[in-house]
Write a protein that holds these residues in place. Sequence first.
Motif, short mmCIF file in Angstrom:
data_model
loop_
_atom_site.label_atom_id
_atom_site.label_comp_id
_atom_site.label_asym_id
_atom_site.label_seq_id
_atom_site.Cartn_x
_atom_site.Cartn_y
_atom_site.Cartn_z
N ARG A 129 0.82 -1.22 0.00
CA ARG A 129 0.00 0.00 0.00
C ARG A 129 0.86 1.27 0.00
O ARG A 129 0.65 2.19 0.78
CB ARG A 129 -0.98 -0.02 1.18
N CYS A 130 1.82 1.29 -0.92
CA CYS A 130 2.66 2.47 -1.06
C CYS A 130 1.90 3.57 -1.78
O CYS A 130 2.25 4.74 -1.69
CB CYS A 130 3.95 2.14 -1.80
N GLY A 131 0.87 3.16 -2.54
CA GLY A 131 0.04 4.16 -3.19
C GLY A 131 0.58 4.68 -4.51
O GLY A 131 0.03 5.62 -5.08
N ALA A 132 1.65 4.05 -5.03
CA ALA A 132 2.19 4.51 -6.32
C ALA A 132 1.15 4.36 -7.43
O ALA A 132 1.16 5.10 -8.40
CB ALA A 132 3.46 3.74 -6.67
N CYS A 133 0.25 3.40 -7.29
CA CYS A 133 -0.75 3.15 -8.32
C CYS A 133 -1.93 4.10 -8.24
O CYS A 133 -2.72 4.21 -9.18
CB CYS A 133 -1.25 1.72 -8.22
N ALA A 134 -2.07 4.79 -7.11
CA ALA A 134 -3.33 5.50 -6.82
C ALA A 134 -3.74 6.45 -7.94
O ALA A 134 -4.84 6.36 -8.48
CB ALA A 134 -3.21 6.24 -5.50
N MET B 193 -8.94 3.78 -6.69
CA MET B 193 -7.49 3.67 -6.67
C MET B 193 -7.20 2.18 -6.78
O MET B 193 -7.78 1.39 -6.02
CB MET B 193 -6.91 4.21 -5.36
N PRO B 194 -6.34 1.77 -7.71
CA PRO B 194 -6.13 0.33 -7.89
C PRO B 194 -5.83 -0.39 -6.57
O PRO B 194 -6.34 -1.48 -6.32
CB PRO B 194 -4.93 0.26 -8.83
N VAL B 195 -5.05 0.24 -5.72
CA VAL B 195 -4.71 -0.41 -4.45
C VAL B 195 -5.97 -0.71 -3.65
O VAL B 195 -6.12 -1.80 -3.08
CB VAL B 195 -3.71 0.45 -3.63
N LEU B 196 -6.90 0.21 -3.64
CA LEU B 196 -8.09 -0.01 -2.84
C LEU B 196 -9.08 -0.94 -3.54
O LEU B 196 -9.76 -1.74 -2.90
CB LEU B 196 -8.75 1.34 -2.51
N ARG B 197 -9.11 -0.85 -4.88
CA ARG B 197 -9.96 -1.77 -5.62
C ARG B 197 -9.51 -3.20 -5.33
O ARG B 197 -10.32 -4.11 -5.17
CB ARG B 197 -9.91 -1.47 -7.12
N ALA B 198 -8.20 -3.38 -5.24
CA ALA B 198 -7.67 -4.71 -4.91
C ALA B 198 -7.97 -5.07 -3.46
O ALA B 198 -8.31 -6.22 -3.16
CB ALA B 198 -6.18 -4.76 -5.17
N GLU B 199 -7.88 -4.08 -2.58
CA GLU B 199 -8.15 -4.35 -1.15
C GLU B 199 -9.58 -4.82 -0.93
O GLU B 199 -9.85 -5.54 0.04
CB GLU B 199 -7.88 -3.10 -0.31
N LEU B 200 -10.49 -4.41 -1.80
CA LEU B 200 -11.88 -4.85 -1.65
C LEU B 200 -11.93 -6.38 -1.62
O LEU B 200 -12.68 -6.97 -0.85
CB LEU B 200 -12.75 -4.33 -2.80
N CYS C 162 3.60 -0.24 -10.44
CA CYS C 162 3.73 -0.96 -9.17
C CYS C 162 5.13 -1.52 -9.02
O CYS C 162 5.63 -2.19 -9.91
CB CYS C 162 2.73 -2.11 -9.10
N PRO C 163 5.79 -1.26 -7.88
CA PRO C 163 7.14 -1.79 -7.70
C PRO C 163 7.20 -3.32 -7.70
O PRO C 163 8.28 -3.88 -7.87
CB PRO C 163 7.57 -1.21 -6.35
N TYR C 164 6.08 -3.98 -7.50
CA TYR C 164 6.08 -5.45 -7.54
C TYR C 164 5.31 -5.98 -8.75
O TYR C 164 5.07 -7.18 -8.84
CB TYR C 164 5.49 -6.03 -6.25
N GLY C 165 4.88 -5.11 -9.60
CA GLY C 165 4.16 -5.55 -10.79
C GLY C 165 2.76 -6.07 -10.49
O GLY C 165 2.20 -6.83 -11.28
N ILE C 166 2.20 -5.68 -9.35
CA ILE C 166 0.83 -6.11 -9.05
C ILE C 166 -0.10 -5.55 -10.11
O ILE C 166 -0.09 -4.35 -10.38
CB ILE C 166 0.40 -5.64 -7.65
N ASP C 167 -0.87 -6.44 -10.71
CA ASP C 167 -1.65 -6.07 -11.88
C ASP C 167 -3.14 -6.16 -11.54
O ASP C 167 -3.68 -7.24 -11.38
CB ASP C 167 -1.30 -7.06 -13.02
N GLN C 168 -3.76 -4.99 -11.42
CA GLN C 168 -5.19 -4.99 -11.09
C GLN C 168 -5.99 -5.70 -12.18
O GLN C 168 -7.05 -6.25 -11.90
CB GLN C 168 -5.69 -3.57 -10.87
N ALA C 169 -5.49 -5.69 -13.41
CA ALA C 169 -6.21 -6.39 -14.47
C ALA C 169 -6.37 -7.87 -14.10
O ALA C 169 -7.46 -8.44 -14.22
CB ALA C 169 -5.47 -6.26 -15.80
#
Lengths: 330, 539
Positions: free
Chosen positions: B97-102, B117-124, B174-181
């Motif tokens: 949750r660094c928020g770089a994607c936000a 925000m992708p991070v939060l969409r994923a957190e859902l 994303c620094p880890y390549g986390i892909d919301q897609a």
Amino acid sequence: MGILFSFSVVVAIILLVIAGVSGAGLNFLFGVIFPYIALLIFIVGVTYRVVQWGSSAVPFRVPTTGGQQTSLPWIKANKIDNPTTSYGVIFRMLFEVLLFRSLFRNTKSELREGPMLVHGSEKLLWLAAIVFHYSFLIILLRHMRFFTVPVPTPIEFLEFIDSFFQVGAPLVYITNFTIVIALLYLLYRRLAMPQIRYISLPSDYFPLFLILAIAITGIIMRYFEKVDIVGVKQITMGLVSFRPVIPDNIGVIFYIHLTLVCTLFAYFPFSKLVHMAGIFLSPTRNLANNNRMVRHVNPWDYPVKVRSYQEYEDEFRDKMKKSGIPVEKE
Amino acid sequence: MATKGKPPKPEELSKIDYTPPKRGWMDTPVVFKPGMYCHGTRAKYLEAVGMPNARDWSPAEEDWKLPPEWKEIVLKGIKERLQKYRTFHVFMDICVRCGACADKCHFFLGGGDPKNMPVLRAELLRSVYRKYFTTAGKFFGKAAGARELTEDVLKELWYYYFQCTECRRCSLFCPYGIDQAEITIIGRELLNLLGLNLDWIMGPVANSYRTGNHLGLEPHTIKANIEFMIDDIETITGIRVETTFNRKGAEILFVAPSGDLFGVPGNYVAMGELMLFHEIGLDYTWSTLACEGGNFGFFTSMEMAKKLYYKIYSEAKRLGVKWILGGECGHQWRLMNQYLDTWWGPADFLEEPVSPITGTKFENAKGSKVVHITEFTADLIRHGKLKLDPSRNDHLRVTFHDSCNTSRAMGIFEEPRYIIKNVCNHFYEMPESTIREKTFCCGSGSGLNAGENIELRMRGGFPRANAVKYVKEKFGVNMLANICAIDRAALPTLMDYWNPGVGVCGVHELVGNALVMKGEIERTLDLRGEPLPGKGGTD
């Protein structure tokens, strides 16, 4: 809520150590048993996580491509951000792990009058992350002096570099400052930026407070509330040689520092800190964009029901014939 | 069906508040805002392709008519997918949750809803994962970021996972390549287990299963449509081009998105391609079954996507072609580049693609044997095989929109640009942070190109439109070129809304305009049948 909760947990740990060591005299528990347990949890836990991830399949090759593909020979391909070979992937991963390449791309978007959406460069997060991680790494390596006799030359060299400015006695390490500054910035942005604060969980604040406490107790121990360094090395050498000893008169600050470190190690596998291992397994980064050259096999592929051409032609044969489209069965 | 909502005026819409609410996101229940979501799928479409829990339902109603054991279905679905997809498993665990994607997501930038925000969409979804699949989540609950899966949570997932176009822009940063897609794809798979898809997605899926294309065009209609285009080409050029359908023994099978066979401005792309293939004497055929490179199954489930792509290789095999040429389409190329060969390969019955005109071997497609048309055409131009008169596009000041899929799941940037620069004299790039791998989505991808969610689309398309506005004001750009059928369907509405006066075209429409054909009449019209200003044909 998350902030206070996380902060309180760290404070509680410190109080617990003070009570346990200064009050109840449980030096052996805090100095020997906890470190062993923490290390065991760390090793078993991280291994377990990696094995778990590794046992999940990679059905498709889905790298995120960050540059021009390899296609026609006269078009210059970006062989690192869009790799097609294992070498390319290795370089991409090296850039990612050692230099935080993706974070370096970071932009900041701002809505101005017009409306005009402006996307500017934003490198502070990258800088803080790099400074934090490398400071942590150097500090960790420096600590190897407590677990080795004689201290290996590379470690001594690292200490020499880290205290390059030759200020103070004992010499001031650069990383002591940089890690604290980086951590404070990371904490600051989590608190001050409304979006980042909104997404932050207790598990985001806790590691920050924990590592900050570790750094601060370390600094206190080295420069202010000095501890019996010979005694400390007896403990640490006792731990690595599996002949644990607890010398007397090591200040409680040492036990606080050590227990916080143990907490970090034991907490690690259950937390977001596993990103350290996870990044290596991230399929959008560690795969090549060469699907059109080399087939990727899905290990759990299974047959699916499809509509065949025959069924299609059976439905549309008359219309096809009438409009002069060739058919298989007249 | 799709009732066209009316979005607020652009001046209203562009007042975006990015401040998150005071209350934490877990305690903020989802509100279904009209114009921001699509109709639920009708039962008949699910039944047509044998998908579970078919029923007519509406997201606007309280009762979604869920099957009684819906929770078990979802949890079992998550468990299964953690094993099947390392992406999903790793991405559920390692976000810091660094928020770089936000502020990288076009829906967040255009709407300000923090759950976009992708991070939060994923957190859902992550919060549910933690509750049922992690030690910390089981014991510490909310303190560990975990929450129960309730009907409200399910509805929230539905609302926001159909406010993601799977564009992968977050994944780049994303620094880890986390892909919301990936997470959205899997989230939608879970929702599909409960029959919770969009009408706008399932209709095309059902059509595609039966007829091979999203629009449900039957074989004779496809032929008739293309013959209409051939008539138009004759009017414009004086040349009657020829083409064939389902012809066995052709060298190449051409697979375009069906949008190009039907609507404006996609049909101009198909016209340009017909002219090009005629001019170089290409031995190719259309298939009336493999007449759709797009695949809305991909917005449903991986299994459905695989089913709908059976036709590509099977038709190539039946017709005995040597290789496949793919048209200008975005998610078609996500699939042709990253999935087709895994699903239905090895394509050992085809030959390694070689351009019959230039002799160029397409080494990058030697395995799957599918070549992108801009790779093919760029190679033709490079070898001087085409006579081009770029001044026929002089009335156009062109910029190029990189499509999400071809950018971040392929990386085809130079090929289309090379073509455009050879067929147009006026080409201008949008700002660097909005093109190539950093491109912004049209806001309507991944099956969200419906009418009832028009506000969502105009919001999601805002970052793209705003970059177009910049080059419009600076360079007088009046044409937005692209290589994607969804773009051609979605961007005209977006431009009319944000930047009136900017048109939308495919790259091969520009090629068709500039292509000097042997024996053509003096060109006075462009492919749209509009007079060429100040142009009397070839110089």
